[in-house]
Design a protein around this motif. Structure first.
Motif, short mmCIF file in Angstrom:
data_model
loop_
_atom_site.label_atom_id
_atom_site.label_comp_id
_atom_site.label_asym_id
_atom_site.label_seq_id
_atom_site.Cartn_x
_atom_site.Cartn_y
_atom_site.Cartn_z
N ARG A 1 0.14 4.78 3.51
CA ARG A 1 1.65 5.51 3.70
C ARG A 1 2.04 6.51 2.42
NH1 ARG A 1 4.97 0.81 5.88
NH2 ARG A 1 3.09 -0.40 5.07
N GLY A 2 1.22 6.32 1.46
CA GLY A 2 1.79 6.94 0.01
C GLY A 2 1.90 8.56 -0.13
N ILE A 3 1.13 9.02 0.88
CA ILE A 3 0.98 10.33 0.98
C ILE A 3 2.06 10.87 1.97
CG2 ILE A 3 -0.80 11.99 0.38
CD1 ILE A 3 -2.81 10.19 0.83
N ARG A 4 3.16 10.63 2.09
CA ARG A 4 4.14 10.98 3.12
C ARG A 4 4.42 12.52 2.86
NH1 ARG A 4 9.64 9.73 5.41
NH2 ARG A 4 10.49 11.15 3.30
N CYS A 5 4.34 12.93 1.56
CA CYS A 5 4.62 14.15 1.05
C CYS A 5 3.78 15.34 1.51
CB CYS A 5 4.96 14.23 -0.23
SG CYS A 5 3.64 14.08 -1.51
N ASN B 1 1.00 -1.49 -0.10
CA ASN B 1 -0.04 -0.15 -0.03
C ASN B 1 0.80 1.37 -0.02
OD1 ASN B 1 -2.47 -1.40 -0.22
ND2 ASN B 1 -2.58 -1.68 2.26
N ARG B 2 1.94 1.29 -0.48
CA ARG B 2 2.94 2.53 -0.53
C ARG B 2 2.45 3.27 -1.94
NH1 ARG B 2 7.15 3.29 3.11
NH2 ARG B 2 7.53 1.37 4.16
N TYR C 1 -6.23 16.51 -0.72
CA TYR C 1 -5.70 17.36 -1.59
C TYR C 1 -5.60 16.46 -3.00
CZ TYR C 1 -1.87 19.26 -4.27
OH TYR C 1 -0.79 19.86 -5.26
N LEU D 1 2.31 17.79 6.49
CA LEU D 1 2.78 19.01 6.41
C LEU D 1 2.16 19.62 7.98
CD1 LEU D 1 1.88 22.22 4.63
CD2 LEU D 1 3.94 21.77 5.96
N PHE E 1 6.79 17.74 -1.90
CA PHE E 1 6.79 18.62 -0.60
C PHE E 1 7.77 19.78 -0.72
CE2 PHE E 1 5.78 20.16 3.01
CZ PHE E 1 6.82 19.85 4.11
N ARG F 1 -6.72 13.19 2.95
CA ARG F 1 -6.54 12.67 1.45
C ARG F 1 -7.13 13.81 0.41
NH1 ARG F 1 -8.57 6.72 0.97
NH2 ARG F 1 -7.93 6.96 -0.92
N SER G 1 -7.17 7.02 -19.57
CA SER G 1 -7.71 8.47 -19.42
C SER G 1 -6.92 9.51 -18.81
CB SER G 1 -9.24 8.50 -19.04
OG SER G 1 -8.83 8.44 -17.59
N PHE G 2 -5.72 8.94 -17.92
CA PHE G 2 -4.92 9.85 -17.53
C PHE G 2 -3.65 10.43 -18.39
CE2 PHE G 2 -6.72 8.69 -13.62
CZ PHE G 2 -6.38 7.21 -13.19
N LYS G 3 -3.71 11.86 -18.45
CA LYS G 3 -2.91 12.48 -19.48
C LYS G 3 -2.04 13.34 -19.17
CE LYS G 3 -5.30 11.44 -23.82
NZ LYS G 3 -5.92 10.43 -23.38
N GLY H 1 7.46 10.07 -3.71
CA GLY H 1 6.45 10.49 -2.49
C GLY H 1 6.24 9.23 -1.61
N THR H 2 6.79 8.24 -1.97
CA THR H 2 6.54 6.78 -1.29
C THR H 2 7.64 6.73 -0.16
OG1 THR H 2 8.04 5.36 -2.53
CG2 THR H 2 5.44 5.30 -3.07
N TYR I 1 0.50 16.04 -12.64
CA TYR I 1 -0.67 15.75 -13.16
C TYR I 1 -1.79 16.92 -12.43
CZ TYR I 1 0.02 10.97 -15.10
OH TYR I 1 0.60 10.19 -15.85
N THR J 1 -6.87 16.91 -7.04
CA THR J 1 -6.19 16.79 -8.33
C THR J 1 -6.89 16.05 -9.50
OG1 THR J 1 -4.28 16.41 -6.79
CG2 THR J 1 -3.84 16.40 -9.10
N ARG J 2 -6.97 16.69 -10.46
CA ARG J 2 -7.47 16.07 -11.75
C ARG J 2 -6.37 15.42 -12.37
NH1 ARG J 2 -8.95 20.83 -14.31
NH2 ARG J 2 -7.85 21.82 -12.73
N PHE J 3 -6.56 14.17 -13.18
CA PHE J 3 -5.48 13.53 -13.59
C PHE J 3 -5.39 13.93 -15.25
CE2 PHE J 3 -3.71 11.98 -9.87
CZ PHE J 3 -4.63 11.64 -8.95
N SER J 4 -6.61 14.40 -15.74
CA SER J 4 -6.45 14.59 -16.90
C SER J 4 -6.89 16.26 -17.11
CB SER J 4 -7.45 13.98 -18.08
OG SER J 4 -7.14 12.65 -17.71
#
Lengths: 289, 198
Positions: free
Chosen positions: B4-8, A104-105, B19, B11, A187, B17, A250-252, A119-120, A260, B23-26
């Motif tokens: 744990r993936g959002i360590r950055c 789950n990282r 933020y 703050l 960050f 979560r 669809s991710f662009k 970021g992981t 992104y 965020t839009r990915f396209s």
């Protein structure tokens, strides 16, 4: 094919009216002149009594018969010559990626790019060491089973096949050093208050790599990329059409974008949760070219 | 609580979560380098091309038509070779294979008829490398090579130039044999002493 010398000789034979002693010549190097037993080839090698009565220094650099310094020492560079200018792409194996997903990282429902990987907190890039991004290696290709939308900076063929076999998408994308500085520690970059830079185009020899559809380059023709996908599927023995995921496709990300959803020129304040966009036309123009 | 993936984003004290969900990915941002401007003729998401049907073998094999079996490889290697299924076995029934045209199928049966199983299945195996992926690629390559070699025209033993030289050589050999035969027969005839003038 005949060698050049033989060809020339045969052509000569066709042209001359007849062969005589005057027409024929030995091949260069086949006959060396016989050395006579006096002078330079005699007992004293040109340093005898008659030579000593004259001014006779020998050739330039001569050191009385011992090997001169210009022949003794080699013109060798240090073995890591140029290490400071070499672009590095530290490896990221498929095994490491699968492990990060399983623990789950990394979130597979979202696109995985350099910012997500760094970021992981498990994968590191150091721009000061000329590290320009991740190189997806095929170590662990047999056990990779995640369906991901991946953007790395280098990938080998088997790694690409492993990702596409599971129905994912992989793109190789160039990040110049300032983009790497921004994305490798997002960050820290956002806290610095700098506007997001636009990503530069790949330099000289790298452009070839990123335009090539076989490498899934981000500047390659999408139609050619699809063809290459089929070729790879035929090579490694899997079918692609039944696992396509429209959401994943669809991710662009534009070639000038680093993150992104964030455009170049914006200043993101995480603390205030606001984004500051440029208003002046000339500033906007810079970031949209 | 958190992944744990959002360590950055750790703050402020109130981590959330939100933020990432914002965020839009396209995004609508399109620079002059975007793909639809670099390649205007190409559609955005191109669909894979259709299969072309021809009398010759193009190299394309539909993967769902092959029966793939994975097993453990043989040889040294300890725990790894005992546990990891790296050996690949590909099979298909030649007679009922729809992806081979009748002409190609006939030639394959002609060349490999004796190598098929009793029920008429063609088997290709590979345990050449330590990886299943690479072994599968190797097995497919073997299969394609086998089919192509069945289709290839039989190579003549000698080229036309060599044939001509052989023919001339045979004639020369015959001439020389007769020449020496005549010489020997003259020698023998002179020894006999017949019809000599005294």
């Amino acid at each position: 094919r005949m060698s050049g010398v033989r060809e020339k000789a045969l052509q000569y034979l066709r042209e001359v009216p007849r062969l005589t002693h005057g027409n024929i010549r030995n091949l260069p190097g086949t006959r060396t002149p016989k050395k006579r037993g006096y002078g330079q080839n005699g007992k004293e090698r040109g340093w005898g009594a008659s030579a000593r009565q004259k001014l006779h220094f020998g050739p330039l650099g001569y050191e009385s018969g011992s090997t001169p310094i210009q022949r003794k020492t080699a013109f060798e560079r240090s073995y890591n010559y140029g290490i400071h200018s070499v672009r590095q792409f530290p490896p990221l194996s498929l095994y490491q990626l699968q492990l990060a997903i399983d623990t789950n990282r990394l979130d597979v429902t979202k696109p995985i790019d350099m910012a997500a990987l760094c970021g992981t907190g498990v994968f590191f890039l150091d721009p000061s060491k000329n590290q320009f991004g991740f190189n997806l290696s095929s170590d662990g290709m047999d056990l990779f089973k995640a369906k991901v939308h991946l953007e790395v900076q280098w990938a080998d063929e088997q790694a690409i096949a492993a990702v596409e076999r599971n129905g994912g998408k992989i793109t190789t994308s160039y990040y110049d050093i300032h983009s790497v500085i921004a994305a490798s520690d997002a960050f820290k970059f956002l806290k610095s208050g700098q506007p997001i830079p636009r990503r530069l185009t790949p330099p000289g020899n790298l452009l070839e790599y990123y335009i090539n559809p076989a490498n899934r380059g981000y500047l390659a023709d999408p139609v050619m990329v699809e063809k290459e996908k089929e070729v790879l599927a035929q090579k490694y023995g899997y079918s692609i059409s039944d696992k396509l995921d429209d959401r994943l496709l669809s991710f662009k990300k534009d070639p000038r974008q680093i993150f992104y959803g964030l455009e170049p020129g914006w200043i993101v304040s995480v603390q205030d949760k606001t984004i500051y966009k440029p208003k002046e036309a000339d500033v906007k123009q810079i970031y949209t070219t | 609580m958190l992944i744990r993936g959002i360590r950055c984003l750790q703050l402020t004290e109130q981590c959330s979560r939100n933020y990432l969900t914002l965020t839009r990915f396209s995004s609508a941002y399109k620079s002059p380098l975007s793909l639809d401007k670099l390649y205007p003729a190409s559609p955005g998401n191109a669909k894979p091309g259709t299969k072309d049907v021809s009398s010759e073998f193009s190299g394309q094999i539909p993967m769902n038509e092959l029966t793939k079996t994975y097993s453990c490889s043989s040889g040294p290697g300890g725990q790894n070779v005992n546990k990891v299924a790296t050996k690949v076995d590909l099979r298909f029934h030649v007679e009922s294979a729809s992806w081979l045209s009748p002409g190609v199928k006939a030639k394959v049966l002609e060349k490999y008829g004796s190598e098929l199983t009793k029920d008429g299945w063609m088997v290709v195996k590979s345990d050449r490398t330590r990886s299943q992926t690479l072994n599968q690629a190797d097995a497919l390559e073997k299969l394609r090579t086998a089919i192509r070699s069945a289709l290839a025209a039989p190579k003549p033993k000698f080229t036309a130039e060599e044939e001509e030289r052989i023919r001339k050589g045979k004639l020369k050999a015959a001439r020389e044999r007769l020449h020496y035969k005549r010489i020997r027969s003259d020698v023998k005839a002179q020894r006999s002493g017949r019809d000599q003038m005294l």
